[in-house]
Design a protein around this motif. Structure first.
Motif, short mmCIF file in Angstrom:
data_model
loop_
_atom_site.label_atom_id
_atom_site.label_comp_id
_atom_site.label_asym_id
_atom_site.label_seq_id
_atom_site.Cartn_x
_atom_site.Cartn_y
_atom_site.Cartn_z
N GLU A 63 0.78 -1.18 -0.10
CA GLU A 63 0.11 0.01 0.04
C GLU A 63 0.70 1.26 -0.06
O GLU A 63 0.69 2.40 -0.44
CB GLU A 63 -0.81 0.04 1.08
N GLU A 64 1.91 1.33 0.68
CA GLU A 64 3.02 2.51 0.52
C GLU A 64 3.36 2.41 -0.98
O GLU A 64 3.50 3.53 -1.30
CB GLU A 64 4.25 2.17 1.53
N ALA A 65 3.81 1.44 -1.54
CA ALA A 65 4.27 1.40 -2.94
C ALA A 65 3.20 2.04 -3.78
O ALA A 65 3.32 2.93 -4.59
CB ALA A 65 4.79 0.09 -3.36
N ARG A 66 1.97 1.47 -3.53
CA ARG A 66 0.76 1.88 -4.21
C ARG A 66 0.47 3.28 -4.15
O ARG A 66 0.36 4.33 -5.19
CB ARG A 66 -0.61 1.27 -3.66
N LYS A 67 0.76 4.16 -3.02
CA LYS A 67 0.67 5.46 -2.97
C LYS A 67 1.55 6.26 -3.68
O LYS A 67 1.37 7.30 -4.49
CB LYS A 67 0.73 6.07 -1.50
N ALA A 68 3.03 5.78 -3.58
CA ALA A 68 3.90 6.38 -4.42
C ALA A 68 3.61 6.14 -6.00
O ALA A 68 3.91 7.13 -6.82
CB ALA A 68 5.35 5.53 -4.19
N PHE A 69 3.43 5.08 -6.37
CA PHE A 69 2.78 4.96 -7.66
C PHE A 69 1.71 5.62 -8.13
O PHE A 69 1.67 6.32 -9.25
CB PHE A 69 2.44 3.34 -7.80
N THR A 70 0.66 5.88 -7.33
CA THR A 70 -0.71 6.77 -7.63
C THR A 70 0.10 8.09 -7.64
O THR A 70 -0.38 8.88 -8.60
CB THR A 70 -1.59 6.70 -6.53
N GLY A 71 0.82 8.54 -6.77
CA GLY A 71 1.34 10.01 -6.94
C GLY A 71 2.49 10.26 -8.37
O GLY A 71 2.10 11.22 -8.90
N PHE A 72 3.07 9.11 -8.79
CA PHE A 72 3.54 9.16 -10.02
C PHE A 72 2.52 9.37 -11.12
O PHE A 72 2.69 10.27 -12.05
CB PHE A 72 4.50 8.02 -10.25
N ALA A 73 1.62 8.63 -11.09
CA ALA A 73 0.63 8.79 -11.99
C ALA A 73 -0.14 10.06 -11.94
O ALA A 73 -0.48 10.49 -13.19
CB ALA A 73 -0.53 7.52 -11.91
N ARG A 74 -0.32 10.55 -10.99
CA ARG A 74 -1.21 11.79 -10.68
C ARG A 74 -0.17 13.06 -11.42
O ARG A 74 -0.71 13.77 -12.14
CB ARG A 74 -1.42 12.20 -9.33
#
Length: 100
Positions: A63-74
């Motif tokens: 989930e921490e990795a997901r947050k970082a990936f979501t930030g990248f996508a944003r």
């Protein structure tokens, strides 16, 4: 459920005429990031890549990795519009308060 799957997939929208992709695991996020053009790999990309690598090695939660990936996508404007705003009627102030 595999320990490397995200609770909620990250929806990637490449633009009109392209289907929305769902990235639902650390491994899928890593593949996506490895295909990213080298000329567009900045600090947000590197952060997402490092977090996914850490999750794969068990040093970070998926989930921490997901947050970082979501930030990248944003930041790269690939995040699907449906994911861009908080869900459940939360105000943007409430979301930022959770980050502190």
């Amino acid at each position: 459920m595999d320990r490397l799957h995200f609770f909620t997939p990250v929806r990637i929208a490449r633009g009109q005429g392209h289907p929305v992709e769902e990235v639902d695991s650390v491994a899928e996020a890593m593949v996506f990031l490895q295909k990213w053009p080298s000329g567009r790999r900045g600090p947000v990309y590197q952060c997402a890549l490092n977090c996914c690598s850490a999750a794969l090695s068990g040093r970070m939660s998926p989930e921490e990795a997901r947050k970082a990936f979501t930030g990248f996508a944003r930041i790269t404007r690939l995040l699907d519009d449906d994911m861009a705003m908080p869900m459940g009627g939360e105000s943007i102030a409430e979301v930022y308060a959770l980050r502190r």
